[in-house]
Design an enzyme around this catalytic site. Structure first.
Site, PDB file in Angstrom:
ATOM      1  N   ASP A   1      96.634  63.060  47.189  1.00  0.00           N
ATOM      2  CA  ASP A   1      97.294  61.608  47.154  1.00  0.00           C
ATOM      3  C   ASP A   1      98.806  61.658  47.044  1.00  0.00           C
ATOM      4  O   ASP A   1      99.214  60.614  46.791  1.00  0.00           O
ATOM      5  CB  ASP A   1      96.507  60.736  46.141  1.00  0.00           C
ATOM      6  CG  ASP A   1      95.190  60.314  46.567  1.00  0.00           C
ATOM      7  OD1 ASP A   1      94.835  60.803  47.756  1.00  0.00           O
ATOM      8  OD2 ASP A   1      94.577  59.392  45.918  1.00  0.00           O
TER       9      ASP A   1
ATOM     10  N   ASP B   1      85.506  58.707  34.941  1.00  0.00           N
ATOM     11  CA  ASP B   1      84.685  59.783  34.378  1.00  0.00           C
ATOM     12  C   ASP B   1      83.393  59.220  33.291  1.00  0.00           C
ATOM     13  O   ASP B   1      82.229  59.555  33.472  1.00  0.00           O
ATOM     14  CB  ASP B   1      85.178  61.071  33.880  1.00  0.00           C
ATOM     15  CG  ASP B   1      86.456  60.614  32.906  1.00  0.00           C
ATOM     16  OD1 ASP B   1      86.535  59.544  32.598  1.00  0.00           O
ATOM     17  OD2 ASP B   1      87.065  61.603  32.376  1.00  0.00           O
TER      18      ASP B   1
END
Length: 488
Positions: free
Chosen positions: A89, A237
């Site tokens: 990114d 996560d």
């Protein structure tokens, strides 16, 4: 008099919750000790190795990307069963560099793909989700840019998916620059406790554990069944971990498989990491705990541990409250001599410190071995760690409040500089945030405030809190100094 009651009431509640949290941590320590007595058997290697996709989420990582790709290319696994996704990114010059490195891997016959998004929707979660749409593997390994798995990492982890309900295998983090500075030493000290005691203790007790964002491997069907990666919290996560376990998936934790990584060497980088973790945990409490609480399949004890797991970052807010109120408490104690019994009870609640000390000694001893010399080194490191953690409590409390009150913010990645030895070359590199904020002024004021707390001990001739105030003075002084002079 009414104000005295209010101060003592808030102070008492904060101390009581910290004590309850420490007792929950103590149970994890005892679970860890029981788990150590178990003899674990290595699972049998599969007759045919399954297809694995390795996802490498990157964002402006020009200093460590080459080291990462060189390391990943050395993993021992059948080449026909391995895919590498470079999920980049980046918005700086590292984009072209990373693409060139990926093309070099392809020319060497490695099944690698470079995927660059034109936007950063959902940040890391969005990159992982987009990569998953194209992933060929039945299993998905994730490594952040600074992680360096051993060549046999896949062959150590894949066999543990030996039953269909296992959704994740997580490995323990190691630290390539543990001894670089005082800052890296205390970060390693804290992380070792999490990865040795907390993760093992929760797993042994049958409680929820978490994928740590990297150095672990997922069953792809588990990710999809749990609702895929979502970017509405800063700790995607932890979020996916809880959603998967609520769906009945189980996680395996391998404390003896260590995956080295680089610890932040500059305070601003450590701050951004702490902010993300603490705010994300608070966001996850809001998002997931009601379902945990209402679940009929979970034991009450597991619900309690999930409560403290998702709220563990909120202890910073309670510690800051106790710290600020400790000086008024000193004067109330001086003026209200008939309240001695109350202050004896409050002092007894402070035993939580010794519980924490026992827990951290357990993890420290596992890595550095026992003995008298080791214990005295531990005491010094524990006091230093606790002091600096309290110095970060203002910054972390802001993160926690933002999480609980649903204030959204960007995913600020932790810059890494390819540091594995005692070198100062990072000081001239980019990605270092040198901006000051109002929060830094508050930390400096608290440094002065706790110096006044030390003087108050002389005025009241009550030295019961002098060690606590010394630690707070050092902690806020260290944070203020490192903020004003980041290269020292």
């Amino acid at each position: 008099m009414i104000l005295d009651y209010i101060i003592i009431g808030i102070y008492s509640i904060a101390l009581l919750v910290i004590l309850l949290y420490s007792l929950a941590q103590l149970q994890l320590v005892l679970n860890y000790k029981k788990a150590k007595q178990q003899v674990s058997k290595n699972p049998i290697e599969p007759q045919e190795w399954p297809k694995v996709t390795i996802q490498l989420p990157l964002y402006n990582e020009k200093y460590v990307v080459k080291r990462l790709l060189d390391n990943i290319s050395k993993l021992e696994y059948p080449s026909s069963q391995l895919e590498i996704q470079v999920l980049d990114d980046s918005t700086d010059e590292s984009k072209a560099y990373t693409k060139k490195l990926t093309e070099d891997l392809i020319q060497r016959g490695i099944n690698a793909k470079y995927i660059h998004r034109t936007n950063r929707i959902d940040f890391k979660a969005g990159a992982l989700r987009e990569g998953l749409d194209e992933a060929e593997g039945e299993f998905i390994a994730v490594f952040d840019a600074d992680f360096l798995p051993q060549p046999n990492w896949l062959k150590q982890t894949i066999p543990h998916f030996n039953t269909p309900h296992i959704g994740v295998v997580q490995t323990r983090w190691g630290h390539v620059n543990r001894d670089y500075s005082l800052l890296t030493k205390i970060q390693a000290f804290a992380l070792d406790f999490h990865f040795l005691v907390e993760q093992v203790g929760r797993k042994y007790g049958g409680h929820f554990i978490n994928f740590n964002g990297t150095a672990g491997i997922w069953r792809k069907s588990c990710i999809l069944d749990a609702g895929n990666w979502q970017g509405d919290t800063l700790t995607e996560d932890l979020d996916l971990s809880y959603r998967a376990q609520l769906r009945g998936w189980t996680f395996t934790y391998l404390k003896d498989v260590v995956t080295p990584a680089e610890l932040p060497v500059v305070l601003s980088a450590a701050r951004s990491q702490q902010f993300r973790w603490n705010k994300g945990a608070a966001e996850n409490f809001k998002k997931n705990f009601s379902e945990i609480w209402c679940s009929k399949d979970l034991k009450p004890l597991s619900k309690l541990h999930s409560f403290f797991h998702l709220l563990n970052s909120s202890m910073f807010l309670l510690i800051l409250t106790v710290a600020i109120l400790s000086i008024p408490i000193l004067y109330i104690k001086f003026q209200q001599e008939s309240w001695d019994i109350i202050f004896y009870i409050l002092a007894a609640m402070g035993s939580s410190t010794f519980i924490f000390m026992y827990g951290y000694w357990t993890s420290y001893k596992e890595i550095h071995k026992g003995g008298l010399v080791s214990f005295f080194k531990f005491i010094g490191l524990f006091i230093t760690f606790f002091s600096i953690a309290m110095g970060l409590s203002v910054h972390n409390s802001l993160a926690i409040l933002e999480g609980h009150f649903n204030k959204k913010s960007a995913f600020i990645r932790t810059p890494k500089f390819d540091i594995s030895s005692n070198t100062d070359t990072w000081k001239d590199k980019t990605y270092i945030n040198k901006k000051l904020s109002i929060l830094n002024g508050v930390e400096l004021l608290l440094f002065c405030y706790f110096i006044y707390g030390l003087y108050s001990a002389y005025l009241t001739q009550d030295f019961g809190l002098v060690i606590f105030h010394l630690m707070l003075t050092f902690g806020f002084g260290f944070i203020s100094f490192k903020t004003l002079f980041p290269n020292h």
